[in-house]
Design an enzyme around this catalytic site. Sequence first.
Site, PDB file in Angstrom:
ATOM      1  N   LYS A   1       0.839  -1.201   0.000  1.00 19.55           N
ATOM      2  CA  LYS A   1       0.000   0.000   0.000  1.00 19.55           C
ATOM      3  C   LYS A   1       0.875   1.252   0.000  1.00 19.55           C
ATOM      4  O   LYS A   1       1.669   1.453   0.912  1.00 19.55           O
ATOM      5  CB  LYS A   1      -0.925  -0.017   1.211  1.00 19.55           C
TER       6      LYS A   1
ATOM      7  N   THR B   1      -8.641   2.364   7.884  1.00 19.23           N
ATOM      8  CA  THR B   1      -8.466   2.185   6.441  1.00 19.23           C
ATOM      9  C   THR B   1      -7.923   0.804   6.091  1.00 19.23           C
ATOM     10  O   THR B   1      -8.472   0.094   5.238  1.00 19.23           O
ATOM     11  CB  THR B   1      -7.508   3.260   5.893  1.00 19.23           C
TER      12      THR B   1
END
Length: 276
Positions: A186, A222
């Site tokens: 990510k 998240t």
Amino acid sequence: MPIMESAVPRRAPLPRVLTIAGSDSGGGAGIQADLKTFHELAVYGMSVITALTAQNTVGVHGVHAVPADFVRAQLDAVAADIGVDAAKTGMLATAEVVEAVAEGLRHHGIERLVVDPVCASKHGDPLLEEQAIATLRALLLPLAEVVTPNVGEVALLTGVEVRTREDLPAAAAAMLELGSRWVLVKGGHLPGDGDAVDLLSDGQTQHEITAPRLDTADTHGTGCTLAAAITVQRARGLDVVEAVRAGKEFVTGAIRHGLPLGAGIGPVDQGWPRRG
């Protein structure tokens, strides 16, 4: 004579999805975020709680790890009776818990596994004991179908520093050496004004997963939400690439509709599809 009610027909079961993670008392991450995601995406959610946290938008104020044998008991209870189509892990807290989870996953043959290698909270509070990192590398990552580290977790697990988008392939390669079938590195924390870029790789193919870089402080949960959404899509039968793309789309909406709660980092909103 009494009138007998007709039997209620049994519906075809929903996909069965398990989260193995810590509890966030503030409701923004962990078990709570995962179950909200499961509910919103219309699967049957189950949980194995690995730790209790006293947590809010400002930070983590206390952690109480669940004994490893009770973590295993939870996993055995749901897997043996209800069954698991796909599972994800989050906060695992201790080496003993990591070992118990890995043993349980192997015993029950759970192969659609997404590992979110949670090491610290958004505020930097540690959520995995230092001695547990080696156990995570050795026992859990080789069981993962997909592992979803951020750049800080890549550095902790492999020693590879990711400073720019160009570093993502090396980070993915280093993570794959630890044994997972796929890795999603990510890149949302990388500097830059353009889209946020994540890199998905199985060592043979690479896919850049892009999303708008959103200017918001409300990003708590998240990583949990992304991993949970990917797990849902794998339980539904999407291939890994499409599951990750669908998961990224879902979490981007959740970030866009983040909730300005509390005095710190507010949570993302897993209920955004219903609230618009």
